[in-house]
Design an enzyme around this catalytic site. Structure first.
Site, PDB file in Angstrom:
ATOM      1  N   CYS A 103      -0.932   1.605  -0.973  1.00 36.72           N
ATOM      2  CA  CYS A 103      -2.038   0.690  -0.807  1.00 36.72           C
ATOM      3  C   CYS A 103      -3.309   1.475  -0.370  1.00 36.72           C
ATOM      4  O   CYS A 103      -3.932   2.252  -1.042  1.00 36.72           O
ATOM      5  CB  CYS A 103      -1.629  -0.423   0.084  1.00 36.72           C
ATOM      6  SG  CYS A 103      -2.792  -1.837  -0.153  1.00 36.72           S
TER       7      CYS A 103
ATOM      8  N   GLU B 194       7.231  -0.577   2.228  1.00 39.58           N
ATOM      9  CA  GLU B 194       7.893  -0.289   3.689  1.00 39.58           C
ATOM     10  C   GLU B 194       7.984  -1.792   4.124  1.00 39.58           C
ATOM     11  O   GLU B 194       8.710  -2.088   5.080  1.00 39.58           O
ATOM     12  CB  GLU B 194       6.987   0.300   4.581  1.00 39.58           C
ATOM     13  CG  GLU B 194       5.708  -0.209   4.979  1.00 39.58           C
ATOM     14  CD  GLU B 194       4.641  -0.359   3.893  1.00 39.58           C
ATOM     15  OE1 GLU B 194       4.885  -0.152   2.841  1.00 39.58           O
ATOM     16  OE2 GLU B 194       3.317  -0.610   4.258  1.00 39.58           O
TER      17      GLU B 194
ATOM     18  N   SER C 180      -8.595   1.498   4.037  1.00 40.97           N
ATOM     19  CA  SER C 180      -9.016   2.881   3.878  1.00 40.97           C
ATOM     20  C   SER C 180     -10.313   3.383   4.311  1.00 40.97           C
ATOM     21  O   SER C 180     -10.411   4.598   4.685  1.00 40.97           O
ATOM     22  CB  SER C 180      -9.019   2.948   2.201  1.00 40.97           C
ATOM     23  OG  SER C 180     -10.007   2.186   1.604  1.00 40.97           O
TER      24      SER C 180
ATOM     25  N   HIS D 233       3.346  -2.444  -0.921  1.00 39.41           N
ATOM     26  CA  HIS D 233       3.781  -2.185   0.361  1.00 39.41           C
ATOM     27  C   HIS D 233       5.390  -1.939   0.284  1.00 39.41           C
ATOM     28  O   HIS D 233       6.113  -2.881   0.882  1.00 39.41           O
ATOM     29  CB  HIS D 233       3.443  -3.024   1.366  1.00 39.41           C
ATOM     30  CG  HIS D 233       1.990  -2.947   1.700  1.00 39.41           C
ATOM     31  ND1 HIS D 233       1.890  -2.128   2.879  1.00 39.41           N
ATOM     32  CD2 HIS D 233       0.870  -3.536   1.324  1.00 39.41           C
ATOM     33  CE1 HIS D 233       0.239  -2.020   3.201  1.00 39.41           C
ATOM     34  NE2 HIS D 233      -0.070  -3.224   2.179  1.00 39.41           N
TER      35      HIS D 233
HETATM   36  N1  GLN Z   1      -8.039  -3.439   0.942  1.00 43.94           N
HETATM   37  C1  GLN Z   1      -7.475  -2.436   1.583  1.00 43.94           C
HETATM   38  C2  GLN Z   1      -8.484  -1.217   1.445  1.00 43.94           C
HETATM   39  O1  GLN Z   1      -9.396  -1.121   0.348  1.00 43.94           O
HETATM   40  C3  GLN Z   1      -6.302  -1.659   1.527  1.00 43.94           C
HETATM   41  C4  GLN Z   1      -5.351  -3.021   1.651  1.00 43.94           C
HETATM   42  C5  GLN Z   1      -3.894  -2.544   2.423  1.00 43.94           C
HETATM   43  O2  GLN Z   1      -3.695  -1.338   2.412  1.00 43.94           O
HETATM   44  N2  GLN Z   1      -2.914  -3.441   2.378  1.00 43.94           N
HETATM   45  O3  GLN Z   1      -8.272   0.042   1.978  1.00 43.94           O
END
Ligand code: GLN
Length: 196
Positions: free
Chosen positions: A77, A175, A48, A173
């Site tokens: 996520c 997908e 992110s 996830h």
């Molecule tokens: N840990 C990631 C984050 O903080 C998110 C992980 C993911 O999208 N699989 O953005």
């Protein structure tokens, strides 16, 4: 039916494939003009902080905020983090959903795991969910519907899927597994699009 997939970083290809399997056209979104004419948008998993930085660099943050007000959006996520109003730290966010999210909630030892979730909106069969350095929802405001929780012995049944009107967010996830019920739910129930 044109569904955008934010394609700055992360697992966007897999969402595109599932969308095509469901008869939708998948459109990669990297620039503001790519949002024109879309019926809905998916924000994939990834990192992110990276997605946020790239969105700022490509002048996408404000166009995304405008799009999200008007159209259905689903964050998986990192996408869930990107949609949340409160993640307890400062990084670029769309910041619309009334949820509190804790990033990397599962620590380093068990940063990836899979588990079966009960998701009443998807029917009786459990949904096999893949969590990768996943966030968890630690608080929701009125108007946010909890769609799924972890089993009681994992983070005390913490919240991992929510809907707020035309916004959907999942900590895992969908997908990455062949079960496309979450994609169908998003397109049909959340976005109101004609999908079987
Ligand atoms: N840990 C990631 C984050 O903080 C998110 C992980 C993911 O999208 N699989 O953005």
């Amino acid at each position: 039916m044109q569904i955008g997939v934010l394609a700055l970083q992360g697992a966007f290809i897999e969402h595109e494939k599932t969308l095509r399997d469901l008869g939708a056209q998948a459109v990669e979104v990297r620039l503001p003009e790519h949002l024109n004419g879309l019926d809905a948008l998916i924000i994939p998993g990834g990192e992110s902080t990276t997605i946020g930085k790239l969105a700022v660099t490509f002048n996408l943050l404000e166009p995304l905020r405008a799009f999200v007000q008007a159209k259905p959006v689903w964050g998986t996520c990192a996408g869930m983090i990107f949609l949340a109003k409160d993640i307890g730290r400062d990084q670029p966010l769309i910041g619309v959903m009334d949820i509190q999210v804790n990033r990397n909630a599962f620590g380093r030892q068990v940063d990836s795991f899979e588990t079966d979730l009960t998701v009443p909106e998807l029917g009786a069969d459990p949904f096999h969910a893949v969590f990768i350095r996943a966030p968890i929802v630690t608080g929701v405001s009125d108007g946010v519907q909890v769609l799924a929780r972890l089993p009681e012995d994992n983070h005390k049944g913490g919240i991992v899927a929510v809907r707020q009107g035309h916004w959907l967010a999942t900590a895992f996830h969908p997908e990455l597994t062949p079960d496309n019920r979450f994609h169908r739910y998003f397109l049909r129930e959340v976005a109101g699009l004609p999908v079987e």
